[in-house]
Design an enzyme around this catalytic site. Sequence first.
Site, PDB file in Angstrom:
ATOM      1  N   HIS A  63      -3.495  -5.022   0.667  1.00  0.00           N
ATOM      2  CA  HIS A  63      -2.772  -5.529   1.899  1.00  0.00           C
ATOM      3  C   HIS A  63      -2.863  -7.123   1.931  1.00  0.00           C
ATOM      4  O   HIS A  63      -3.776  -7.504   2.534  1.00  0.00           O
ATOM      5  CB  HIS A  63      -3.606  -4.847   3.081  1.00  0.00           C
ATOM      6  N   GLU A  65      -1.456  -9.282   3.608  1.00  0.00           N
ATOM      7  CA  GLU A  65      -1.401  -9.777   4.662  1.00  0.00           C
ATOM      8  C   GLU A  65      -2.393 -10.304   5.608  1.00  0.00           C
ATOM      9  O   GLU A  65      -2.412 -11.223   6.290  1.00  0.00           O
ATOM     10  CB  GLU A  65      -0.694  -8.765   5.930  1.00  0.00           C
ATOM     11  N   CYS A  84       0.790  -1.151  -0.034  1.00  0.00           N
ATOM     12  CA  CYS A  84      -0.109   0.079  -0.029  1.00  0.00           C
ATOM     13  C   CYS A  84       0.954   1.298   0.067  1.00  0.00           C
ATOM     14  O   CYS A  84       1.319   1.762  -1.118  1.00  0.00           O
ATOM     15  CB  CYS A  84      -0.930  -0.117   1.051  1.00  0.00           C
TER      16      CYS A  84
HETATM   17  N1  GLN Z   1      -1.881   6.665   3.007  1.00  0.00           N
HETATM   18  C1  GLN Z   1      -2.056   6.074   1.815  1.00  0.00           C
HETATM   19  C2  GLN Z   1      -3.420   5.988   1.275  1.00  0.00           C
HETATM   20  O1  GLN Z   1      -4.369   6.440   1.754  1.00  0.00           O
HETATM   21  C3  GLN Z   1      -1.436   4.634   2.065  1.00  0.00           C
HETATM   22  C4  GLN Z   1      -2.579   3.700   2.902  1.00  0.00           C
HETATM   23  C5  GLN Z   1      -2.133   2.415   3.337  1.00  0.00           C
HETATM   24  O2  GLN Z   1      -0.781   2.161   3.328  1.00  0.00           O
HETATM   25  N2  GLN Z   1      -3.239   1.757   3.936  1.00  0.00           N
HETATM   26  O3  GLN Z   1      -3.538   5.656   0.167  1.00  0.00           O
END
Ligand code: GLN
Length: 553
Positions: free
Chosen positions: A527, A529, A400
Amino acid sequence: MLKGEARPPQSPLKDMKYVVVSGGVLSGLGKGVTASSIGVLLKSAGLRVTAVKIDPYLNSDAGTMSPFEHGEVFVLDDGGEADLDLGNYERFCGLDLYKDNNITTGKIYSQVIEAERRGDYLGKTVQVIPHITDAIQDWIERISAVSADGSGETPEACVIELGGTVGDIESSPFIEALRQFQFRVGRENICFVHVSLVPVMGPVGEQKTKPTQHTVKELRGLGITPDVIVCRAEAPLAKETREKLAAFCHVSPNAVMSAHDVSNIYRVPLLLRDQGICDALDIDCNATDLMSRWEDMADRVDNLGDDVHIAMVGKYTGLSDSYLSVIKGLEHASYAVNRTLVIDWIEAENLVDTTHSDWDVLRNAHGILVPGGFGVRGIEGKILAAEYARTNQVPYLGICLGLQVATIEFCRNVLDLEGANSTEFDENTPNPAVVFMPEISKTHLGGTMRLGSRPTIFQVDDCMTKRLYGGVSQVDERHRHRYEVNPDLIEKIESAGLVYVGKDETGQRCEIFELRGHPYYVGVQYHPEFKSRPEKPSPPFLGLLKAASGETV
Ligand code: GLN
């Protein structure tokens, strides 16, 4: 339904077994692991299992809570932003839960207040008892009937974990609801498990039972008599401790479980089984081969090969709960490559100082992971870590925000786009490499991100991640973000070698990148994970661990 009223014959509760796990003395005793372990035992008895976590806070969900304070926010398929215990249940019991499997005070009160405004209780005084307590019971009854194990069939057993500590003001409506619930479902269909602490004091290391006596007294005073007491302790409970607890806490000595420290988490279900918890649950946990698979896994985890060092470059590095699922993802992958995982925590901010000792830690790592995150703190350090991995052929997984910082780095240093940044960190950047997604709300922060399971379609056949995912053309992974790679820059970035091999169903939004000519330089906007399982590690994590162990991916 009124207090104590019999359940209707068509109730989904008919054949349902409930196990309620509460906790006393202090928080952080491992109630979640106990509850998940009981889920595993129920599953090993051949039952279809589901789980409910009750969080007695006023937030609707964990989405707006800081990982500093509350640990990671666990994201579910349906976009629910939940307590990290739901991750424990999913990983241990192989479930895919829904946002309704996480009940909070906020959700219950909103529902009741909304119903009151609609006029549903017209003429009545709306009160905690019976309206809130009924709403809690109805919610549990409804969600426990929803399949979460992929079978599509109604579950046969539901583990309910009550967050917080018995005696807290916040949790009292839930305790009262659960007290009533035993009449709704029948006492023979519900088992109360209370998790407590047995500290050791004095020169001879005496195991002290008084805290447990007090918390059980408190619970019984609220109308719930535990069937099983699980005692967290450093060493196994002594026979006398067990007998004393049984005598003072109104349970059979066989129902006092010692949950002492063990070599790895997979031993916990085995530990409880070996002390006879299955008798109290009235199940045969040898009905399937699940327990023998757990035994194998517990042994394997104790005997892994050489160390593999993964540098985790984050901003909550003092608190491993903030990255719990990422750690689990790394662990699961380390089992698959038979390596002992060593996570080297690096505070991203420190890397901005090129003489900082964290640089030595980074240089000594076999692989680098930049996990998700929000806010500007530590960003420049993460960008430096991504650059280091890219230019030194060090395996890298960016999750992300980790994908976003690697994209920014690439734009700055390969494409020479000066001051390239995400508009999250610099609204006026001359070269926006990462931008706000058009559909996201800027005024409402709760539940408004791009959340939950979304498809990623592979754009090319010959790529590492597609191979890692077993050659499928599409993967569904969970998301939680507001920003994305700037679609206007994609062509330029790709022609320089950073290829977005996975995109969303529109073909516009970037989901996975790979750097051509690098052993493993992968970024994922989702994500992975959250869907990693002990016996089925998440493919991007597996790729990182393989590459970090010197295998070709
Ligand atoms: N802050 C970034 C976004 O909102 C990444 C978010 C994250 O890593 N979950 O896109």
